[in-house]
Design an enzyme around this catalytic site. Sequence first.
Site, PDB file in Angstrom:
ATOM      1  N   GLU B  60      -1.179  17.763  -2.557  1.00 59.03           N
ATOM      2  CA  GLU B  60      -2.087  16.941  -3.373  1.00 59.03           C
ATOM      3  C   GLU B  60      -3.048  17.815  -4.183  1.00 59.03           C
ATOM      4  O   GLU B  60      -3.402  17.472  -5.306  1.00 59.03           O
ATOM      5  CB  GLU B  60      -2.850  15.954  -2.482  1.00 59.03           C
ATOM      6  CG  GLU B  60      -1.977  14.860  -1.864  1.00 59.03           C
ATOM      7  CD  GLU B  60      -1.137  15.338  -0.690  1.00 59.03           C
ATOM      8  OE1 GLU B  60      -1.400  16.447  -0.162  1.00 59.03           O
ATOM      9  OE2 GLU B  60      -0.203  14.609  -0.301  1.00 59.03           O
ATOM     10  N   GLN B  82       0.299   9.518  -2.803  1.00 60.11           N
ATOM     11  CA  GLN B  82       1.127   8.503  -2.139  1.00 60.11           C
ATOM     12  C   GLN B  82       0.321   7.496  -1.305  1.00 60.11           C
ATOM     13  O   GLN B  82       0.616   6.309  -1.297  1.00 60.11           O
ATOM     14  CB  GLN B  82       2.162   9.204  -1.274  1.00 60.11           C
ATOM     15  CG  GLN B  82       3.340   8.347  -0.938  1.00 60.11           C
ATOM     16  CD  GLN B  82       4.512   9.209  -0.499  1.00 60.11           C
ATOM     17  OE1 GLN B  82       4.542   9.684   0.625  1.00 60.11           O
ATOM     18  NE2 GLN B  82       5.461   9.423  -1.378  1.00 60.11           N
ATOM     19  N   HIS B 129      -2.885   5.580   7.010  1.00 57.32           N
ATOM     20  CA  HIS B 129      -2.298   4.802   5.909  1.00 57.32           C
ATOM     21  C   HIS B 129      -3.115   3.549   5.628  1.00 57.32           C
ATOM     22  O   HIS B 129      -2.600   2.563   5.108  1.00 57.32           O
ATOM     23  CB  HIS B 129      -0.853   4.403   6.228  1.00 57.32           C
ATOM     24  CG  HIS B 129       0.046   5.561   6.506  1.00 57.32           C
ATOM     25  ND1 HIS B 129       0.093   6.194   7.723  1.00 57.32           N
ATOM     26  CD2 HIS B 129       0.915   6.219   5.692  1.00 57.32           C
ATOM     27  CE1 HIS B 129       0.967   7.187   7.661  1.00 57.32           C
ATOM     28  NE2 HIS B 129       1.464   7.226   6.448  1.00 57.32           N
TER      29      HIS B 129
END
Lengths: 409, 337
Positions: B60, B82, B129
Site C-alpha cells: 500500500e 483493498q 476487514h
Amino acid sequence: MQNKKKLSLYIPQPEQRPGDIPDFSKIVIPPPGNVPRPDSAVAAHDIRDIAFKLIRVLDNDGKAVGPWNPRLDPETLKRGLRLMMLTRAYDDRMYRAQRQGKTSFYMKCTGEEAVSIAPALALDPGDMCFPSYRQQGLLLTRGYPMVDMMCQVYSNVRDPLKGRQLPIMYSSKAHGFFTISGNLGTQFSQAVGWAMASAYKGDDRIAATWIGEGTTAEGDFHQGLNFASVYRAPVILNVVNNQWAISSFQGIAGGEQATFAARGIGYGVPGLRVDGNDFLAVFAVTQWAAERARNNLGATLIEHYTYRAEGHSTSDDPSRYRPMDEAKNWPLGDPIVRLKTHLIAIGAWSEAEHEKQQKDVIEDVRAANKEAESYGTLGTNPPSVKTMFEDVYKEMPWHLRRQRQELGV
Amino acid sequence: MATMNMIQAINSAMAVMLERDPNVLVFGEDVGYFGGVFRATEGLQKKFGITRCFDTPIGEGGIIAAAIGMGAYGLRPVVEIQFADYIYPGYDQIVSEAARLRYRSAGDFWCPITVRTPYGGGIFGGQTHSQSPEALFTHVAGIKTVIPSTPYDAKGLLISAIEDEDPVIFLEPKRIYNGPFDGHHERPVSPWAQHPASEVPEGYYTVPLGKAAIAREGSDLTVLAYGTMVHVALAAAADAGVDAEVIDLRTMLPLDIDAIVKSVEKTGRCVIVHEATRTSGFGAELTALVQEYCFYHLEAPIERVAGWDTPYPHAFEWQYFPGPGRVADAMRRAMGK
C-alpha cells in the site's frame, strides 16, 4: 539428547570510536579501471557481480583509466569542478550563518558533492530529480539562484517556500527538483511513480532519486525497488552510502553482509557500485543508467560509495561517535581534490587557476549572501503570516478562513 | 438513467473519467484483469487497456507513493486500497506526503490523487476487514475525506474527487455496496433497485464535495451521519417514532457546517452517529462544532452513538455495530423520553 548451541544476539559495531586511530584498512579499494563496462542493454542477471565491485575511473595520479571513462571534454570537467567548489563554499557560508544565529538549521554535503553534481550534468535538464536532503548540488548545477536557496534557509520574506519548510528543504519544479521531505525515503518510491507516469505518457524524460544508505532500511526503499522492477520504470535509484546515518554506521543499515548495490539483485534491477568521490565514475554510471532507462529497459540501482566528511547537520556532533579525523583518512579522498588533480594532469587546469577559482566562488557566495541577508534572516523579516493558511488546499476551506480570522491576520 | 448498486455506480464513475481524461489511471491490488475483490473495477482493463487499469504488488505504501509521483507529474491516479484496514502501510505517504506537497512547496507541486477504499462493518469481517478510519484522515490538514451513502452520490462524489486538485480519501461503506442496509440484520436486505438513489445517470455528472444532503427532513431532532449509518439512522427514527432530520454529511472534510447549523438551530437537538470507535472519533469533532455554533439553540445534551472502543470483534458483530436499537435509544434520550 542433542547438545544445542546457546544462541547469541549480534549487534553490529563500527571498527573505531572516538579516541581510536582511524583505520580503513579493511576496506578493499580495487584499482580504477578494473570493472568491465557492459552494454547498457545487458540483462540484469548477467552483471550481478558488478554490485560487489567498485567502479572507478580516476587513479591516484589523476589519470582517467578503464572502460568507464566517460571521456568528457575539459570544459564539462571544469564546470563540474567549479560547481563542486561553489557548493562547498555555499555550504561553508550557510553553516557559518547557522552558527551566527541567522537560521535554525543547516546540512552540508561536504565530500559528497560529486554524487549530485555529476548526475545533474549527466542527466537531461527535463529529467526529474527526487532528492534527499544532501543534494543541494543538483539545484546549483541546474541554475537555481543561490540567493533563493539562501532566502529559503533564512525563511525570510523572499523565501520561495514562504517560511514553511525547515532550512535546506528546497523545492523547484522549474529545475526538476522535487520538494524535499523530512520523512526520509518517501521520495524514493514517488520517483518510481513519476517515472511510470512519464512512461505511460510516452514522454522521453526519466526520473532520478537519491536516498541515504541508512534510509534503505525504510519500506519505501524496498517498495520503490519492487515497483521499479515490476513496471520497468525509467528511473535511476541512487543510494548515497556515506558510511554514517547520524551516529549509526552503515553496518546498522545492513551494510556488513552485502553491499547496498546488491539490494537490486533480488529485484532484478542492475546494481552498480561506484566510487562516489570520483566525479568521472559517477558521471559514467549515471550516463549508463540513463541510457538504459531511456531505452525502456527500466531502473538501475547505484550505490555511491562515499564518506560524510562533516556532521549530519548543525545539530550533530560527530566527535561523540567517530574518530575526529576519519574524513581525512577516507581512502577514496576528496572529490574536488581528485577532479582538480585530473584536470591538472591532462593539462587543462593549474594550481593558480584553482586558487583564483576558489576566491571567485567564495566571492560569488559572499555577494549572494549579502543580497539574501538584505531580505532578512530567520525572524527578522519573515513572509506575511497571512500566507500560513494558504496552499493547504487549492481553495481555502471555511474552517481555515475562520482560523485565519481568529489569528487576526 | 440506469439502475445501479453502489459498486456499479463507482465502476461507472471510473469508466466515465477514464473515457474523459487520458490522465486518469486506475490501479491497486487485484483491480486489473480480475476487476477487484468487490468488482468495483470490473471490465475497466478490458475496455480501456492494460496501462489504464492494472494490478499492483501488495504494497500500500508503494501504491500510494507511485500515485503521488504520478500526480506530481500531472496524472490523476485513482488507486484502490483493498480494505481500509490495509491502508496503514501507506499512511505515511498520505499524511506526510500527499497531504503536504502543495503546502511545503508553496504551490509548486501537488498531487490530485483519489484513494478509494472499502470501509466499515456489518459484514463479519473481523478486526481487519471492518474498521472505519475516517478520523485518521479528517485529522490531517491537506486531504479531503468523502463517504457516500447511495449509488447516485457515490458516482457523483467520486467524479468530483477524481477532478479535485487535492488528494481525496474516498471511503466506501462496503456493507451498503449491494443494498441500503439499515442495521436490521435479522431482516432480509432490500436491494438498491428499490431505492430512488439507485437511479444513476450513465454519463458524467458531479455531486460537489463539501456539501451535505438531507436524507430525511424532520423537526424533532437532527441526526448527523454518513455512510451506512445514514440508513441505520432512518430506520431508527422510524422505530423510535421520532420526526428526525437526517443529515448525510457526504464529505467529512471540508465539512458542510452551514447545513449542520441550519438543521440543529431548527430542531434544537442533535444525535451523532458513526461506526468508528467513539473516543477521538469524528463524532467528537461534530459534537464540539455543534456546541460552538449552536449552543444557545440546544434543548438537550448532544448524543453520540459510535462503535465501542475495542478492536472490531468477529463473533460480536451485532453487539458492536451501532445498530438501530442503540440509535433509537439515543434519539429517545435526546427527546427526553
